[in-house]
Design a protein around this motif. Structure first.
Motif, PDB file in Angstrom:
ATOM      1  N   LEU A  96      43.880  35.628 -12.828  1.00 61.40           N
ATOM      2  CA  LEU A  96      44.255  34.231 -12.634  1.00 61.40           C
ATOM      3  C   LEU A  96      43.054  33.291 -12.759  1.00 61.40           C
ATOM      4  O   LEU A  96      43.198  32.143 -13.173  1.00 61.40           O
ATOM      5  CB  LEU A  96      44.904  34.044 -11.258  1.00 61.40           C
ATOM      6  CG  LEU A  96      46.260  34.738 -11.066  1.00 61.40           C
ATOM      7  CD1 LEU A  96      46.719  34.596  -9.618  1.00 61.40           C
ATOM      8  CD2 LEU A  96      47.296  34.153 -12.022  1.00 61.40           C
ATOM      9  N   LEU A  97      41.875  33.772 -12.401  1.00 61.20           N
ATOM     10  CA  LEU A  97      40.668  32.932 -12.425  1.00 61.20           C
ATOM     11  C   LEU A  97      39.951  32.946 -13.767  1.00 61.20           C
ATOM     12  O   LEU A  97      39.062  32.132 -13.992  1.00 61.20           O
ATOM     13  CB  LEU A  97      39.689  33.374 -11.331  1.00 61.20           C
ATOM     14  CG  LEU A  97      40.199  33.207  -9.895  1.00 61.20           C
ATOM     15  CD1 LEU A  97      39.166  33.753  -8.923  1.00 61.20           C
ATOM     16  CD2 LEU A  97      40.516  31.761  -9.599  1.00 61.20           C
ATOM     17  N   SER A  98      40.309  33.853 -14.663  1.00 62.91           N
ATOM     18  CA  SER A  98      39.625  33.948 -15.945  1.00 62.91           C
ATOM     19  C   SER A  98      40.556  33.528 -17.064  1.00 62.91           C
ATOM     20  O   SER A  98      41.764  33.484 -16.922  1.00 62.91           O
ATOM     21  CB  SER A  98      39.115  35.358 -16.168  1.00 62.91           C
ATOM     22  OG  SER A  98      40.193  36.264 -16.207  1.00 62.91           O
ATOM     23  N   LYS A  99      39.940  33.222 -18.177  1.00 63.32           N
ATOM     24  CA  LYS A  99      40.688  32.801 -19.354  1.00 63.32           C
ATOM     25  C   LYS A  99      40.663  33.928 -20.378  1.00 63.32           C
ATOM     26  O   LYS A  99      39.590  34.429 -20.723  1.00 63.32           O
ATOM     27  CB  LYS A  99      40.062  31.538 -19.945  1.00 63.32           C
ATOM     28  CG  LYS A  99      40.799  30.994 -21.117  1.00 63.32           C
ATOM     29  CD  LYS A  99      40.146  29.724 -21.625  1.00 63.32           C
ATOM     30  CE  LYS A  99      40.875  29.224 -22.851  1.00 63.32           C
ATOM     31  NZ  LYS A  99      40.195  28.074 -23.434  1.00 63.32           N
ATOM     32  N   SER A 100      41.815  34.335 -20.850  1.00 61.50           N
ATOM     33  CA  SER A 100      41.862  35.428 -21.831  1.00 61.50           C
ATOM     34  C   SER A 100      41.537  34.900 -23.218  1.00 61.50           C
ATOM     35  O   SER A 100      41.783  33.737 -23.538  1.00 61.50           O
ATOM     36  CB  SER A 100      43.229  36.094 -21.818  1.00 61.50           C
ATOM     37  OG  SER A 100      44.211  35.179 -22.270  1.00 61.50           O
ATOM     38  N   LYS A 101      40.969  35.760 -24.015  1.00 59.24           N
ATOM     39  CA  LYS A 101      40.685  35.413 -25.412  1.00 59.24           C
ATOM     40  C   LYS A 101      40.880  36.650 -26.262  1.00 59.24           C
ATOM     41  O   LYS A 101      40.829  37.772 -25.775  1.00 59.24           O
ATOM     42  CB  LYS A 101      39.298  34.841 -25.565  1.00 59.24           C
ATOM     43  CG  LYS A 101      38.191  35.659 -24.986  1.00 59.24           C
ATOM     44  CD  LYS A 101      36.879  34.926 -25.091  1.00 59.24           C
ATOM     45  CE  LYS A 101      35.854  35.603 -24.190  1.00 59.24           C
ATOM     46  NZ  LYS A 101      34.611  34.921 -24.187  1.00 59.24           N
ATOM     47  N   ASP A 102      41.119  36.444 -27.532  1.00 55.46           N
ATOM     48  CA  ASP A 102      41.358  37.556 -28.454  1.00 55.46           C
ATOM     49  C   ASP A 102      40.094  38.358 -28.637  1.00 55.46           C
ATOM     50  O   ASP A 102      38.977  37.825 -28.694  1.00 55.46           O
ATOM     51  CB  ASP A 102      41.818  37.032 -29.816  1.00 55.46           C
ATOM     52  CG  ASP A 102      43.222  36.451 -29.755  1.00 55.46           C
ATOM     53  OD1 ASP A 102      43.978  36.871 -28.866  1.00 55.46           O
ATOM     54  OD2 ASP A 102      43.531  35.591 -30.595  1.00 55.46           O
ATOM     55  N   GLN A 103      40.267  39.685 -28.750  1.00 57.89           N
ATOM     56  CA  GLN A 103      39.162  40.573 -29.056  1.00 57.89           C
ATOM     57  C   GLN A 103      38.977  40.570 -30.567  1.00 57.89           C
ATOM     58  O   GLN A 103      39.900  40.770 -31.328  1.00 57.89           O
ATOM     59  CB  GLN A 103      39.492  41.987 -28.575  1.00 57.89           C
ATOM     60  CG  GLN A 103      39.753  42.104 -27.113  1.00 57.89           C
ATOM     61  CD  GLN A 103      38.477  42.354 -26.340  1.00 57.89           C
ATOM     62  OE1 GLN A 103      37.552  42.912 -26.866  1.00 57.89           O
ATOM     63  NE2 GLN A 103      38.451  41.929 -25.107  1.00 57.89           N
ATOM     64  N   SER A 104      37.764  40.341 -31.013  1.00 55.37           N
ATOM     65  CA  SER A 104      37.542  40.396 -32.458  1.00 55.37           C
ATOM     66  C   SER A 104      36.221  40.978 -32.804  1.00 55.37           C
ATOM     67  O   SER A 104      35.403  41.292 -32.070  1.00 55.37           O
ATOM     68  CB  SER A 104      37.659  39.037 -33.101  1.00 55.37           C
ATOM     69  OG  SER A 104      37.141  37.995 -32.348  1.00 55.37           O
TER      70      SER A 104
END
Length: 118
Positions: free
Chosen positions: A110-118
């Motif tokens: 909840l406290l972090s922002k997800s991002k795509d793995q590339s």
């Protein structure tokens, strides 16, 4: 002195794990399973309890300690509930730690922002 032994025993367990990562082709996941199963086996043989009493958190916090906790939970539940305890004892004994790790994981997500793995 108790803190020193906890640090040395816990550190030695970590060094063994790091050597397994560096010197073998084993993946960290297999080492994790190896440590948990080793904790169960050492507990079944009666060798882990003296180490846990000697080193305290240095022996009970690592993955070997989790395997020991599962084994002791099963033994206690079988004594109380019979054969059904073999299925429920490990979960009952480790419920607090598992719940805490799940809650921490949810809070972190909840406290972090997800991002795509590339």
């Amino acid at each position: 002195m108790h803190f020193l032994w906890a640090f040395l025993v816990g550190g030695a367990l970590c060094v063994i794990g790091q050597l397994l990562i560096d010197l073998t082709a084993m993946t960290p996941a297999r080492i994790l399973v190896l440590y948990v199963v080793a904790g169960v086996v050492l507990s079944a043989l009666g060798w882990y309890m003296p180490l846990a009493e000697f080193a305290g958190a240095g022996a009970t916090v690592p993955l070997l300690g989790f395997g020991h906790l599962l084994a002791q939970g099963v033994v206690d539940a079988v004594e109380r509930h019979g054969l059904l305890g073999a299925l429920t004892g490990g979960f009952s004994a480790a419920a607090g730690g598992i719940a805490a790790s799940l809650v921490c994981g949810v809070i972190a997500s909840l406290l972090s922002k997800s991002k795509d793995q590339s």
